[in-house]
Design a protein around this motif. Structure first.
Motif, PDB file in Angstrom:
ATOM      1  N   GLU A 385      27.987  25.187 -22.007  1.00 27.19           N
ATOM      2  CA  GLU A 385      27.038  24.182 -22.523  1.00 27.19           C
ATOM      3  C   GLU A 385      25.764  24.838 -23.063  1.00 27.19           C
ATOM      4  N   THR A 386      25.589  26.123 -22.800  1.00 25.22           N
ATOM      5  CA  THR A 386      24.343  26.783 -23.214  1.00 25.22           C
ATOM      6  C   THR A 386      24.385  27.101 -24.708  1.00 25.22           C
ATOM      7  N   ALA A 387      23.226  27.046 -25.353  1.00 26.53           N
ATOM      8  CA  ALA A 387      23.157  27.239 -26.812  1.00 26.53           C
ATOM      9  C   ALA A 387      23.718  28.592 -27.226  1.00 26.53           C
ATOM     10  N   HIS A 388      23.367  29.655 -26.477  1.00 25.18           N
ATOM     11  CA  HIS A 388      23.782  30.999 -26.900  1.00 25.18           C
ATOM     12  C   HIS A 388      25.294  31.205 -26.777  1.00 25.18           C
ATOM     13  N   VAL A 389      25.904  30.598 -25.751  1.00 25.95           N
ATOM     14  CA  VAL A 389      27.365  30.721 -25.618  1.00 25.95           C
ATOM     15  C   VAL A 389      28.045  29.850 -26.679  1.00 25.95           C
ATOM     16  N   LYS A 390      27.502  28.671 -26.933  1.00 29.35           N
ATOM     17  CA  LYS A 390      28.074  27.808 -27.980  1.00 29.35           C
ATOM     18  C   LYS A 390      27.995  28.479 -29.354  1.00 29.35           C
ATOM     19  N   ASP A 391      26.878  29.153 -29.636  1.00 31.12           N
ATOM     20  CA  ASP A 391      26.730  29.890 -30.907  1.00 31.12           C
ATOM     21  C   ASP A 391      27.801  30.972 -31.020  1.00 31.12           C
ATOM     22  N   SER A 392      28.000  31.712 -29.921  1.00 26.15           N
ATOM     23  CA  SER A 392      28.973  32.823 -29.936  1.00 26.15           C
ATOM     24  C   SER A 392      30.396  32.300 -30.077  1.00 26.15           C
ATOM     25  N   LEU A 393      30.696  31.186 -29.397  1.00 27.09           N
ATOM     26  CA  LEU A 393      32.037  30.605 -29.522  1.00 27.09           C
ATOM     27  C   LEU A 393      32.248  30.037 -30.926  1.00 27.09           C
ATOM     28  N   ALA A 394      31.168  29.523 -31.543  1.00 24.91           N
ATOM     29  CA  ALA A 394      31.272  29.026 -32.927  1.00 24.91           C
ATOM     30  C   ALA A 394      31.669  30.168 -33.852  1.00 24.91           C
ATOM     31  N   PHE A 395      31.083  31.351 -33.628  1.00 28.14           N
ATOM     32  CA  PHE A 395      31.451  32.530 -34.432  1.00 28.14           C
ATOM     33  C   PHE A 395      32.939  32.835 -34.261  1.00 28.14           C
ATOM     34  N   LEU A 396      33.402  32.890 -33.018  1.00 29.34           N
ATOM     35  CA  LEU A 396      34.822  33.201 -32.785  1.00 29.34           C
ATOM     36  C   LEU A 396      35.718  32.123 -33.371  1.00 29.34           C
ATOM     37  N   LYS A 397      35.307  30.859 -33.259  1.00 29.84           N
ATOM     38  CA  LYS A 397      36.130  29.754 -33.761  1.00 29.84           C
ATOM     39  C   LYS A 397      36.341  29.828 -35.268  1.00 29.84           C
ATOM     40  N   VAL A 398      35.279  30.163 -36.020  1.00 32.95           N
ATOM     41  CA  VAL A 398      35.466  30.207 -37.484  1.00 32.95           C
ATOM     42  C   VAL A 398      36.357  31.369 -37.897  1.00 32.95           C
ATOM     43  N   THR A 399      36.406  32.425 -37.066  1.00 29.86           N
ATOM     44  CA  THR A 399      37.300  33.545 -37.416  1.00 29.86           C
ATOM     45  C   THR A 399      38.755  33.173 -37.156  1.00 29.86           C
ATOM     46  N   VAL A 400      38.982  32.213 -36.267  1.00 27.96           N
ATOM     47  CA  VAL A 400      40.344  31.791 -35.914  1.00 27.96           C
ATOM     48  C   VAL A 400      40.762  30.572 -36.727  1.00 27.96           C
ATOM     49  N   ASN A 401      39.807  29.638 -36.881  1.00 29.36           N
ATOM     50  CA  ASN A 401      40.103  28.394 -37.588  1.00 29.36           C
ATOM     51  C   ASN A 401      38.980  28.097 -38.593  1.00 29.36           C
ATOM     52  N   PRO A 402      39.046  28.711 -39.776  1.00 26.76           N
ATOM     53  CA  PRO A 402      37.966  28.555 -40.759  1.00 26.76           C
ATOM     54  C   PRO A 402      37.841  27.140 -41.323  1.00 26.76           C
ATOM     55  N   GLU A 404      37.286  24.587 -39.407  1.00 28.52           N
ATOM     56  CA  GLU A 404      36.447  23.795 -38.486  1.00 28.52           C
ATOM     57  C   GLU A 404      35.006  23.777 -38.982  1.00 28.52           C
ATOM     58  N   LYS A 405      34.679  22.719 -39.681  1.00 27.45           N
ATOM     59  CA  LYS A 405      33.376  22.593 -40.345  1.00 27.45           C
ATOM     60  C   LYS A 405      32.205  22.632 -39.357  1.00 27.45           C
ATOM     61  N   ILE A 406      32.383  21.983 -38.198  1.00 28.41           N
ATOM     62  CA  ILE A 406      31.268  21.849 -37.249  1.00 28.41           C
ATOM     63  C   ILE A 406      30.781  23.217 -36.753  1.00 28.41           C
ATOM     64  N   SER A 407      31.727  24.154 -36.561  1.00 29.14           N
ATOM     65  CA  SER A 407      31.338  25.499 -36.102  1.00 29.14           C
ATOM     66  C   SER A 407      30.655  26.283 -37.221  1.00 29.14           C
ATOM     67  N   TRP A 408      31.089  26.078 -38.457  1.00 36.36           N
ATOM     68  CA  TRP A 408      30.414  26.725 -39.601  1.00 36.36           C
ATOM     69  C   TRP A 408      28.952  26.246 -39.679  1.00 36.36           C
ATOM     70  N   ILE A 409      28.752  24.944 -39.510  1.00 33.68           N
ATOM     71  CA  ILE A 409      27.387  24.398 -39.591  1.00 33.68           C
ATOM     72  C   ILE A 409      26.508  25.027 -38.504  1.00 33.68           C
ATOM     73  N   ARG A 410      27.048  25.084 -37.294  1.00 34.59           N
ATOM     74  CA  ARG A 410      26.274  25.659 -36.177  1.00 34.59           C
ATOM     75  C   ARG A 410      25.891  27.106 -36.476  1.00 34.59           C
ATOM     76  N   LEU A 411      26.855  27.864 -36.971  1.00 33.73           N
ATOM     77  CA  LEU A 411      26.641  29.286 -37.256  1.00 33.73           C
ATOM     78  C   LEU A 411      25.636  29.480 -38.396  1.00 33.73           C
ATOM     79  N   LEU A 412      25.793  28.703 -39.456  1.00 31.59           N
ATOM     80  CA  LEU A 412      24.926  28.855 -40.638  1.00 31.59           C
ATOM     81  C   LEU A 412      23.472  28.494 -40.330  1.00 31.59           C
TER      82      LEU A 412
END
Length: 638
Positions: A385-402, A404-412
């Protein structure tokens, strides 16, 4: 009459401290020894001996503690204690400044800024001093408040405060000084004070205005201070100055449990005070079994005032020293033991898991979720639930499932020069493309952060191991981002370094994400079910800092390995005194069962800052006498 009550209610050491204390008095109260009773009955004793309530000042660290002590003292003394001045240092300083603030230009109707208000004022001061183009590389308002607060609470120089907080900002010392001056000016113009000002201004007036000091000091025939080991230099000096006329200053505390130096607390206050004070020791422990107390006595911090605790409890079970292979075996062992205890009828509420840093609980959180064991966390949010872990998981998610728009938004949105609208536009473009990574390559964007993160994503696609993939993102971009964004960046970096180590055990990123997110979603459904029953039992997960003053029937202490506990920063700075006190606080929380767990395998090095650091240096396990513990092994045959 009061003598009879005291004899009935107090043990001999408590009785002596209450009835024989005069002048400057230090009461060293061991863990579980009933220190609150000393202050409560001292108030009753004073009232019975003709001291009037308005002639007593009681200083505590929480409003609730003051209220509870005064309530108990009312019952014992059969007095309503009307006029007794009681509360926190901040409360007492607030009352003082309402009366005398005018001597430093304060109007009596000044307002107090809460942390959010203070941040807004600091933000205003910051924006007036730093040009917009320079703001990104300067400390945030929250970080500036942390530096300012440390400087105020320790009376150190600005340079020392910056070095303690983040040495990278030393090159901006002159600008930081200008911002802090502006911050002070803004508050004065608004006739408002932050929490630290209450202390600093009170000390200033008491130190420089003798007439006021003598007048206030002559009012209080007795000043009583609770949790003295947690006072900072400013609070100590205020209490000392207020007791100047009558000289009766009674302080209660335990230097061996002083663990808040990061916010300015000085265990040296106890050591300095003892040189001129009468000392009473309260050494009867009402909390722990004799077997646990035997271990506590052996692990008293080296620089602590000597004391030997005695248990009033019947004999119990020796503490367990548990050798595991790695963090996963540790988590597995703890989860299974918790289930065993629960099956034996011990409530989850009576069980706690303690650790030096929140990051050490990551594997255990997943393991408890898998076993369906309900838990609450005192040390922070659940890690996903922490912002820094969510940011890091968003990075991993876009590398696996590009897609997923929501993770791209978080990362950008982490990138400089990219706001909500632009992040949304770029994310839509990439996620809707037939060839998302090709689309990413073709996007033209001025932001240097964007170019950097794009390269990291594209290069990481050839890295199979999720730990190595995440490490690339962390080292080349995110670590620095944390440093400039959060005042608790070190703790967040530690979480991610643990996450990198943890994810490195998985063969690929998909497996890691599935494991971590499925566990979490299972846990969320569990939590929703528990919401229906607010009183549902839960195991407590907490850092040692958050556990102080609490007790449980069963206590597990995780990761007692060099670099984990004692913490790597303390090993690097050779600052082990407070680590010893933290370990002492941890073992003194247990009533019946105590488990101290350490690893023999797993990673022998910790990623910290720019380096890998070998796990070596002071090891608390070496301090534990062999015969005082039961030795267990779990998973070490690997």
């Amino acid at each position: 009459m009061i003598e009879k009550i005291l004899k009935q209610e107090l043990d001999e050491e408590q009785y002596q401290a209450v009835t024989k204390s005069t002048g400057k008095t230090l009461v060293i109260a061991g863990p579980g020894s009933g220190k609150t009773r000393v202050i409560t009955f001292k108030i009753a004793y004073l009232i019975n001996n003709g001291i009037k309530p308005p002639e007593i000042m009681l200083v505590t660290f929480t409003k609730a503690a003051a209220k509870e002590m005064i309530q108990r003292a009312k019952q014992v003394s059969k007095s309503n204690l009307e006029g007794l001045v009681g509360g926190t240092f901040h409360h007492i300083c607030n009352l003082f400044l309402r009366k005398y603030g005018s001597v430093i230009g304060l109007k009596p109707n000044f307002t107090i800024l809460d942390s959010e208000d203070s941040k807004d004022v600091m933000e205003s001061a910051r924006s007036q001093i730093i040009p917009k183009s320079e703001r990104k590389k300067m400390p945030t308002a929250k970080q500036l408040l942390a530096i300012n607060s440390y400087m105020n609470n320790t009376l150190c120089s600005l340079r020392e405060a910056i070095a303690k907080y983040n040495p990278a900002y030393l090159e901006h010392e002159h600008i930081i000084e200008q911002i802090l001056i502006k911050y002070q000016q803004e508050k004065m113009q608004q006739n408002s004070l932050d929490y630290d000002d209450l202390l600093i201004h009170t000390l200033h007036i008491l130190s420089t205005h003798k007439t006021i000091r003598r007048k206030e000091s002559s009012k209080y025939k007795w000043i009583l201070v609770d949790e003295f080991q947690d006072t900072n230099i400013v609070q100590f000096q205020i209490a000392d100055l207020l007791s100047e006329v009558h000289g009766n200053l009674l302080v209660v505390g335990d230097d061996a449990q002083s663990i808040y130096s990061f916010r300015g607390a000085r265990f040296e206050n106890v050591l300095d005070f003892q040189k001129e004070a009468k000392i009473f020791k309260i050494q009867t422990n009402y909390r722990s079994s004799q077997e646990i107390v035997n271990l506590i006595n052996e692990l008293l911090p080296k620089k602590a005032i000597p004391k030997i605790l005695r248990s009033t409890r019947k004999s119990g079970i020796k503490p367990f020293l548990v050798q595991v292979f790695d963090h996963y075996d540790e988590a597995d062992f703890v989860a299974n033991e918790i289930l065993n205890f629960h099956n034996q009828g011990i409530s989850f509420n009576e069980i706690a898991v303690l650790y030096r840093a929140h990051a050490h609980s990551l594997e255990l959180q997943l393991e408890l979720s898998k076993h369906g064991i309900p838990f609450k966390i005192f040390s922070g949010l659940r890690f996903t639930e922490t912002a820094h872990v969510k940011d890091s998981l968003a990075f991993l998610k876009v590398t696996v499932n590009p897609s997923e728009k929501i993770s791209w938004i978080r990362l950008l949105k982490l990138l400089s020069g990219i706001g909500n609208i632009k992040a949304n536009r770029i994310a839509s473009k990439i996620s809707s493309s037939q060839a998302p990574f090709k689309e990413l390559e073709n996007i033209t964007e001025k932001s240097e952060d964007f170019k950097n993160v794009r390269n990291i994503i594209l290069e990481s696609l050839s890295i199979e191991n999720p730990g190595e993939r995440l490490e690339k993102f962390y080292i080349n971009f995110y670590r620095k981002y944390l440093e400039y964004t959060y005042d608790d960046y070190r703790e967040r970096q530690e979480d991610l370094e643990r996450l990198i180590e943890m994810s490195g055990f998985y063969k690929n990123t998909e497996n890691f994400l599935t494991d971590i997110l499925v566990s979490e979603s299972y846990e969320i459904t569990q939590v929703n079910e528990f919401e229906e029953d607010k009183e549902k039992e839960k195991v407590t997960l907490t850092t040692v800092h958050q556990a102080k003053g609490l007790e449980w029937k069963v206590v597990f202490i995780l990761s007692v390995n060099p670099g984990d506990f004692p913490h790597i920063m303390s090993l690097r700075d050779n600052n082990l005194d407070e680590e010893e006190r933290l370990f002492y606080v941890a073992i003194t929380r247990a009533k019946d069962y105590l488990y101290i767990i350490y690893s023999v395998g797993g990673s022998s090095r910790i990623f910290y800052g720019n380096d890998y650091i070998m796990r070596r240096g002071r090891n608390f396990i070496d301090d534990i006498p062999f015969h005082l513990v039961e030795h267990l092994e779990y998973g070490v045959e690997k």
